[in-house]
Write a protein that holds these residues in place. Structure first.
Motif, mmCIF file in Angstrom:
data_model
loop_
_atom_site.group_PDB
_atom_site.id
_atom_site.type_symbol
_atom_site.label_atom_id
_atom_site.label_comp_id
_atom_site.label_asym_id
_atom_site.label_seq_id
_atom_site.Cartn_x
_atom_site.Cartn_y
_atom_site.Cartn_z
ATOM 1 N N ARG A 1 1.675 9.698 -5.144
ATOM 2 C CA ARG A 1 2.161 11.008 -4.731
ATOM 3 C C ARG A 1 3.206 11.543 -5.716
ATOM 4 O O ARG A 1 3.177 12.719 -6.096
ATOM 5 C CB ARG A 1 2.779 10.912 -3.333
ATOM 6 N N ASP B 1 -2.908 2.904 4.722
ATOM 7 C CA ASP B 1 -1.492 3.047 4.377
ATOM 8 C C ASP B 1 -1.318 3.780 3.050
ATOM 9 O O ASP B 1 -0.446 4.631 2.902
ATOM 10 C CB ASP B 1 -0.831 1.659 4.287
ATOM 11 N N MET B 2 -2.159 3.415 2.091
ATOM 12 C CA MET B 2 -2.047 4.076 0.783
ATOM 13 C C MET B 2 -2.370 5.559 0.905
ATOM 14 O O MET B 2 -1.682 6.404 0.346
ATOM 15 C CB MET B 2 -2.997 3.425 -0.208
ATOM 16 N N TYR C 1 2.371 1.836 -3.483
ATOM 17 C CA TYR C 1 1.385 2.373 -4.429
ATOM 18 C C TYR C 1 0.994 3.798 -4.068
ATOM 19 O O TYR C 1 0.807 4.644 -4.943
ATOM 20 C CB TYR C 1 0.157 1.456 -4.516
ATOM 21 N N GLY C 2 0.884 4.060 -2.786
ATOM 22 C CA GLY C 2 0.583 5.424 -2.358
ATOM 23 C C GLY C 2 1.693 6.382 -2.764
ATOM 24 O O GLY C 2 1.441 7.497 -3.232
ATOM 25 N N ARG D 1 -0.419 -10.827 3.092
ATOM 26 C CA ARG D 1 0.546 -10.044 2.324
ATOM 27 C C ARG D 1 0.265 -8.542 2.456
ATOM 28 O O ARG D 1 1.175 -7.732 2.605
ATOM 29 C CB ARG D 1 0.497 -10.471 0.863
ATOM 30 N N LEU D 2 -1.027 -8.165 2.384
ATOM 31 C CA LEU D 2 -1.366 -6.747 2.282
ATOM 32 C C LEU D 2 -1.951 -6.165 3.566
ATOM 33 O O LEU D 2 -2.086 -4.960 3.690
ATOM 34 C CB LEU D 2 -2.392 -6.534 1.164
ATOM 35 N N PRO E 1 -6.006 -7.428 -15.620
ATOM 36 C CA PRO E 1 -6.202 -5.983 -15.710
ATOM 37 C C PRO E 1 -4.989 -5.299 -16.347
ATOM 38 O O PRO E 1 -3.888 -5.845 -16.317
ATOM 39 C CB PRO E 1 -6.359 -5.556 -14.252
ATOM 40 N N ASP F 1 -8.744 4.826 -10.593
ATOM 41 C CA ASP F 1 -7.342 4.548 -10.934
ATOM 42 C C ASP F 1 -6.677 3.712 -9.856
ATOM 43 O O ASP F 1 -5.972 2.739 -10.148
ATOM 44 C CB ASP F 1 -6.574 5.861 -11.130
ATOM 45 N N TYR G 1 -4.831 -1.438 4.439
ATOM 46 C CA TYR G 1 -4.229 -1.170 3.134
ATOM 47 C C TYR G 1 -4.628 0.230 2.659
ATOM 48 O O TYR G 1 -3.796 1.026 2.236
ATOM 49 C CB TYR G 1 -4.692 -2.223 2.118
ATOM 50 N N GLU H 1 -5.312 -0.102 -10.223
ATOM 51 C CA GLU H 1 -3.924 -0.479 -9.967
ATOM 52 C C GLU H 1 -3.856 -1.618 -8.949
ATOM 53 O O GLU H 1 -3.062 -2.548 -9.087
ATOM 54 C CB GLU H 1 -3.147 0.735 -9.455
ATOM 55 N N ALA I 1 0.834 -1.208 0.000
ATOM 56 C CA ALA I 1 0.000 0.000 0.000
ATOM 57 C C ALA I 1 0.863 1.250 0.000
ATOM 58 O O ALA I 1 0.588 2.211 -0.725
ATOM 59 C CB ALA I 1 -0.925 -0.003 1.212
ATOM 60 N N SER J 1 -1.985 7.478 3.505
ATOM 61 C CA SER J 1 -0.939 8.251 4.187
ATOM 62 C C SER J 1 0.284 8.372 3.291
ATOM 63 O O SER J 1 0.907 9.430 3.254
ATOM 64 C CB SER J 1 -0.607 7.635 5.549
ATOM 65 N N ALA J 2 0.609 7.321 2.508
ATOM 66 C CA ALA J 2 1.766 7.418 1.622
ATOM 67 C C ALA J 2 1.502 8.380 0.474
ATOM 68 O O ALA J 2 2.387 9.082 0.008
ATOM 69 C CB ALA J 2 2.117 6.042 1.075
ATOM 70 N N ALA J 3 0.248 8.432 0.012
ATOM 71 C CA ALA J 3 -0.075 9.285 -1.129
ATOM 72 C C ALA J 3 -0.483 10.686 -0.693
ATOM 73 O O ALA J 3 -0.631 11.572 -1.531
ATOM 74 C CB ALA J 3 -1.203 8.653 -1.936
ATOM 75 N N GLY J 4 -0.633 10.870 0.615
ATOM 76 C CA GLY J 4 -1.060 12.182 1.092
ATOM 77 C C GLY J 4 -2.499 12.478 0.733
ATOM 78 O O GLY J 4 -2.850 13.619 0.431
ATOM 79 N N GLU K 1 -6.187 -3.844 -8.490
ATOM 80 C CA GLU K 1 -6.628 -5.056 -9.190
ATOM 81 C C GLU K 1 -5.482 -5.673 -9.976
ATOM 82 O O GLU K 1 -5.259 -6.899 -9.940
ATOM 83 C CB GLU K 1 -7.776 -4.717 -10.151
ATOM 84 N N ALA K 2 -4.769 -4.799 -10.686
ATOM 85 C CA ALA K 2 -3.642 -5.298 -11.480
ATOM 86 C C ALA K 2 -2.607 -5.938 -10.555
ATOM 87 O O ALA K 2 -2.046 -6.994 -10.859
ATOM 88 C CB ALA K 2 -3.022 -4.156 -12.267
ATOM 89 N N HIS K 3 -2.389 -5.299 -9.414
ATOM 90 C CA HIS K 3 -1.401 -5.798 -8.461
ATOM 91 C C HIS K 3 -1.800 -7.173 -7.941
ATOM 92 O O HIS K 3 -0.976 -8.099 -7.913
ATOM 93 C CB HIS K 3 -1.276 -4.801 -7.309
ATOM 94 N N GLN L 1 -10.129 9.269 -9.471
ATOM 95 C CA GLN L 1 -8.970 8.941 -8.652
ATOM 96 C C GLN L 1 -9.136 7.553 -8.031
ATOM 97 O O GLN L 1 -8.240 6.720 -8.074
ATOM 98 C CB GLN L 1 -8.851 9.989 -7.551
#
Lengths: 105, 261
Positions: A52, B55-56, A47-48, B45-46, A70, B24, B52, B28, A44, B58-61, B30-32, B21
């Motif tokens: 960014r 976490d995404m 990807y995040g 795993r996730l 996909p 997208d 999940y 992604e 996660a 916070s990492a992506a803001g 799904e592809a993962h 957003q």
């Protein structure tokens, strides 16, 4: 202080560095990071981070249709991203050097 | 958990993000998941889907978005358009029904055929006539379709204050509106701009229930049964030349025999 905690600050740099080697996609980036020893980052977070970096204009992406599933999203580093990577690496080597000094027994 | 379940739960967690957003990010993911080895346990795993997504974020803001604007942006644009179109259609339908329900194009056209022996009313518009039981009565008015659509004239209900017994006639349509080839009334279409005579021919009669004594009745409006599309209703057509009838000797209602002269 576990590795995941340490990694958070430099994850952007690590991801940029991986993509700077050549166009690649999410799962491949994760595998490369793991192979390099940076495991435990969390899918996660990677990807995040990609999101960014793309928002910031450091990466661009394109969708590649896949036969078996996909579409894959492929990333490349933009010139802005390369500059960011250069600055980041400089900063990292300064920090690394300083830490190295500090942590000497 | 299947990949679909996992993706759905993550997608739910990201429900506040703008639709594209989220699409997208979900694509992604799904592809993962499709890339992961077959036997992968997604939870192991996730982490949990909620985890999940967090976490995404916070990492992506990506901060949690709130409020009406965020809610609308999180809808799929196609669905929003569909919703707006549907609401507009419903609104239009309601408006159309309300309009049809209130459509009343028939007006008094100004022409009055007064009963014989009537005189202009003193001090007011219209005419006055003296009631004479059993004597011929004839009275006509013109009606006009002032609207843009054809309405059907279904009939002219008797009113409680009618002081005559008469048959209703209507003139056949003719280029000159005042020409009067009359025929027995039956429902007819009154087209836009068209004018017709409604004429009562009969005799004065006591149907009003008025007791003995003087007094008078002024007819200021005629009730007309109007049909328009699926709707039929009674409308009142005000007369600018009201007809007043006076009863010098009264007019006892039926059953109470008046003194015969």
């Amino acid at each position: 202080v576990d590795q995941a905690q340490l990694l958070k600050g430099v994850l952007e740099l690590a991801v940029l560095a991986v993509i700077a080697r050549g166009e690649t996609y999410g799962y491949e980036i994760l595998s490369t990071l793991e192979l390099a020893g940076l495991d435990g980052v969390g899918d996660a977070s990677v990807y995040g981070t990609l999101r960014r970096l793309e928002q910031a204009g450091h990466l661009t992406s394109r969708l590649e249709p896949s036969e078996s599933g996909p579409a894959r999203k492929y990333y490349v580093v933009t010139p802005v991203g390369r500059e960011e990577l250069r600055v980041g690496l400089e900063a990292w080597s300064r920090i690394g050097g300083a830490l190295g000094e500090l942590l000497k027994p | 958990v299947t990949a679909e379940d996992y993706v759905r739960r993550v997608s739910l967690e990201l429900g506040d993000l703008p639709w594209r957003q989220r699409r997208d990010l979900v694509a992604e993911l799904e592809a993962h998941l499709a890339e992961l080895p077959e036997e992968t346990n997604f939870h192991e795993r996730l982490g949990a889907p909620e985890r999940y997504a967090a976490d995404m974020r916070s990492a992506a803001g990506l901060e949690r978005r709130r409020g009406l604007v965020a809610f609308l942006r999180a809808r799929r644009p196609r669905n929003l358009i569909l919703l707006v179109v549907t609401l507009a259609a419903i609104g239009l339908a309601i408006g159309a029904v309300a309009w049809i329900d209130s459509y009343q194009p028939i007006v008094f056209a100004g022409g009055t055929q007064l009963p014989p022996d009537s005189k202009p009313s003193a001090g007011q518009a219209g005419a006055t006539v003296v009631f004479r039981r059993g004597r011929p009565f004839e009275y006509g008015i013109t009606i006009h379709n002032d609207g843009r659509f054809t309405a059907r004239v279904l009939g002219v209900p008797r009113s409680a204050t009618d002081f005559f017994k008469a048959r209703l006639y209507v003139n056949t349509p003719s280029p000159a509106e005042n020409e009067l080839p009359l025929e027995r009334f039956r429902p007819f279409d009154l087209h836009p701009g068209e004018t017709r005579w409604l004429v009562w021919k009969g005799v004065y009669a006591c149907t009003t229930g008025m007791g003995g004594g003087g007094g008078g009745i002024t007819t200021e409006a005629i009730a007309v049964r109007l049909g328009f599309l699926w709707r039929s209703t009674t409308v009142l057509i005000p007369l600018s030349d009201p007809l007043t009838i006076t009863f010098p000797k009264g007019c006892p209602s039926k059953g109470v025999a008046p003194p015969t002269p």
